[in-house]
Write a protein that holds these residues in place. Sequence first.
Motif, PDB file in Angstrom:
ATOM      1  N   PHE A  76       0.749  -1.282  -0.048  1.00  0.00           N
ATOM      2  CA  PHE A  76      -0.039  -0.041  -0.025  1.00  0.00           C
ATOM      3  C   PHE A  76       0.937   1.048  -0.101  1.00  0.00           C
ATOM      4  N   ASN A  77       0.832   2.122  -1.080  1.00  0.00           N
ATOM      5  CA  ASN A  77       1.851   3.292  -1.090  1.00  0.00           C
ATOM      6  C   ASN A  77       0.823   4.588  -0.965  1.00  0.00           C
ATOM      7  N   ILE A  78       1.101   5.042  -0.090  1.00  0.00           N
ATOM      8  CA  ILE A  78       0.247   6.468   0.536  1.00  0.00           C
ATOM      9  C   ILE A  78       0.828   7.582  -0.024  1.00  0.00           C
ATOM     10  N   GLN A  79       0.017   8.480  -0.282  1.00  0.00           N
ATOM     11  CA  GLN A  79       0.175   9.835  -0.646  1.00  0.00           C
ATOM     12  C   GLN A  79      -0.978  10.796   0.392  1.00  0.00           C
ATOM     13  N   THR A  80      -0.217  11.454   1.184  1.00  0.00           N
ATOM     14  CA  THR A  80      -1.162  12.390   1.902  1.00  0.00           C
ATOM     15  C   THR A  80      -1.329  13.831   1.663  1.00  0.00           C
ATOM     16  N   LYS A  81      -2.433  14.541   1.464  1.00  0.00           N
ATOM     17  CA  LYS A  81      -2.497  15.878   1.479  1.00  0.00           C
ATOM     18  C   LYS A  81      -3.766  16.379   2.368  1.00  0.00           C
ATOM     19  N   GLU A  82      -3.356  16.920   3.330  1.00  0.00           N
ATOM     20  CA  GLU A  82      -4.329  17.457   4.356  1.00  0.00           C
ATOM     21  C   GLU A  82      -5.025  16.201   5.054  1.00  0.00           C
ATOM     22  N   LYS A  83      -6.168  16.314   4.694  1.00  0.00           N
ATOM     23  CA  LYS A  83      -6.962  15.019   5.190  1.00  0.00           C
ATOM     24  C   LYS A  83      -7.486  14.302   4.331  1.00  0.00           C
ATOM     25  N   THR A  84      -6.739  14.310   3.117  1.00  0.00           N
ATOM     26  CA  THR A  84      -7.059  13.235   2.159  1.00  0.00           C
ATOM     27  C   THR A  84      -5.754  12.291   1.867  1.00  0.00           C
ATOM     28  N   LEU A  85      -6.393  11.146   1.744  1.00  0.00           N
ATOM     29  CA  LEU A  85      -5.222   9.986   1.815  1.00  0.00           C
ATOM     30  C   LEU A  85      -5.324   9.363   0.325  1.00  0.00           C
ATOM     31  N   LYS A  86      -4.540   9.303  -0.685  1.00  0.00           N
ATOM     32  CA  LYS A  86      -4.539   8.579  -2.060  1.00  0.00           C
ATOM     33  C   LYS A  86      -3.699   7.378  -1.884  1.00  0.00           C
ATOM     34  N   ILE A  87      -4.305   6.096  -1.951  1.00  0.00           N
ATOM     35  CA  ILE A  87      -3.730   4.914  -1.870  1.00  0.00           C
ATOM     36  C   ILE A  87      -3.408   4.119  -2.999  1.00  0.00           C
ATOM     37  N   ARG A  88      -2.369   3.718  -3.332  1.00  0.00           N
ATOM     38  CA  ARG A  88      -2.118   2.518  -4.605  1.00  0.00           C
ATOM     39  C   ARG A  88      -1.792   1.321  -3.968  1.00  0.00           C
ATOM     40  N   VAL A  89      -2.513   0.347  -4.279  1.00  0.00           N
ATOM     41  CA  VAL A  89      -2.145  -1.066  -3.828  1.00  0.00           C
ATOM     42  C   VAL A  89      -1.378  -1.892  -5.011  1.00  0.00           C
ATOM     43  N   ASN A  90      -0.300  -2.523  -4.646  1.00  0.00           N
ATOM     44  CA  ASN A  90       0.420  -3.423  -5.729  1.00  0.00           C
ATOM     45  C   ASN A  90       0.420  -4.822  -5.288  1.00  0.00           C
ATOM     46  N   GLN A  91       0.542  -5.493  -6.240  1.00  0.00           N
ATOM     47  CA  GLN A  91       0.745  -6.979  -6.056  1.00  0.00           C
ATOM     48  C   GLN A  91       1.987  -7.545  -7.094  1.00  0.00           C
ATOM     49  N   ASN A  92       2.814  -7.937  -6.620  1.00  0.00           N
ATOM     50  CA  ASN A  92       3.945  -8.219  -7.844  1.00  0.00           C
ATOM     51  C   ASN A  92       4.089  -7.280  -8.586  1.00  0.00           C
ATOM     52  N   GLU A  93       4.413  -6.005  -8.337  1.00  0.00           N
ATOM     53  CA  GLU A  93       4.716  -4.695  -8.861  1.00  0.00           C
ATOM     54  C   GLU A  93       3.457  -4.538  -9.959  1.00  0.00           C
ATOM     55  N   GLN A  94       2.323  -4.767  -9.695  1.00  0.00           N
ATOM     56  CA  GLN A  94       1.231  -4.571 -10.598  1.00  0.00           C
ATOM     57  C   GLN A  94       0.052  -3.751  -9.774  1.00  0.00           C
ATOM     58  N   LYS A  95      -0.382  -2.591 -10.371  1.00  0.00           N
ATOM     59  CA  LYS A  95      -1.433  -2.080  -9.521  1.00  0.00           C
ATOM     60  C   LYS A  95      -2.697  -2.731  -9.607  1.00  0.00           C
ATOM     61  N   VAL A  96      -3.235  -3.167  -8.352  1.00  0.00           N
ATOM     62  CA  VAL A  96      -4.617  -3.887  -8.165  1.00  0.00           C
ATOM     63  C   VAL A  96      -5.501  -3.262  -7.674  1.00  0.00           C
ATOM     64  N   ALA A  97      -5.405  -2.051  -7.159  1.00  0.00           N
ATOM     65  CA  ALA A  97      -6.398  -1.094  -6.637  1.00  0.00           C
ATOM     66  C   ALA A  97      -5.727   0.325  -6.273  1.00  0.00           C
ATOM     67  N   GLU A  98      -6.879   1.273  -6.454  1.00  0.00           N
ATOM     68  CA  GLU A  98      -6.372   2.461  -5.984  1.00  0.00           C
ATOM     69  C   GLU A  98      -7.586   3.100  -5.645  1.00  0.00           C
ATOM     70  N   PHE A  99      -7.434   3.886  -4.299  1.00  0.00           N
ATOM     71  CA  PHE A  99      -8.514   4.664  -3.754  1.00  0.00           C
ATOM     72  C   PHE A  99      -8.127   5.926  -3.079  1.00  0.00           C
ATOM     73  N   THR A 100      -9.051   6.884  -3.095  1.00  0.00           N
ATOM     74  CA  THR A 100      -8.931   8.102  -2.179  1.00  0.00           C
ATOM     75  C   THR A 100      -9.846   8.463  -1.300  1.00  0.00           C
ATOM     76  N   TYR A 101      -9.355   8.610  -0.168  1.00  0.00           N
ATOM     77  CA  TYR A 101     -10.585   8.953   0.977  1.00  0.00           C
ATOM     78  C   TYR A 101     -10.045  10.140   1.829  1.00  0.00           C
ATOM     79  N   GLU A 102     -11.149  10.523   2.293  1.00  0.00           N
ATOM     80  CA  GLU A 102     -11.025  11.929   3.447  1.00  0.00           C
ATOM     81  C   GLU A 102     -11.031  11.070   4.730  1.00  0.00           C
ATOM     82  N   LYS A 103     -10.121  11.454   5.593  1.00  0.00           N
ATOM     83  CA  LYS A 103      -9.983  10.990   6.838  1.00  0.00           C
ATOM     84  C   LYS A 103     -10.379  12.112   7.923  1.00  0.00           C
ATOM     85  N   ARG A 104     -10.874  11.597   9.236  1.00  0.00           N
ATOM     86  CA  ARG A 104     -11.231  12.537  10.329  1.00  0.00           C
ATOM     87  C   ARG A 104     -10.175  12.896  10.787  1.00  0.00           C
TER      88      ARG A 104
END
Length: 104
Positions: A76-104
């Motif tokens: 899980f590779n994480i980019q944070t910008k204020e209250k927003t997290l952008k997360i890219r999920v990799n398996q064997n060097e391939q992207k399998v999911a990506e999501f962005t959410y706001e945290k409390r």
Amino acid sequence: MILTDFYTLTCKDETRFCVQLCDANHSIFKAHFPTNPIVAGFILLDMSAEILGVEIVKITKAKFLKNIPPLSVLWFNIQTKEKTLKIRVNQNEQKVAEFTYEKR
């Protein structure tokens, strides 16, 4: 807790973490799906929030690109910008999911 014994956190720093998923005998895999166990997309969101210790307030983007079987190793590779997290999920060097959410 639905995630109890579902994964093992193998490493973590400020920008990423790695998990090893359990085998197909876990109740999550038995429910989704008994004859073809794969990780449900929302489980990736819940795992990231649990490991990062955040509460998800709003999901602004979620893409699940590949089936994830039991015993997978996920990064899980994480980019944070204020209250927003952008997360890219990799398996064997391939992207399998990506999501962005706001945290409390």
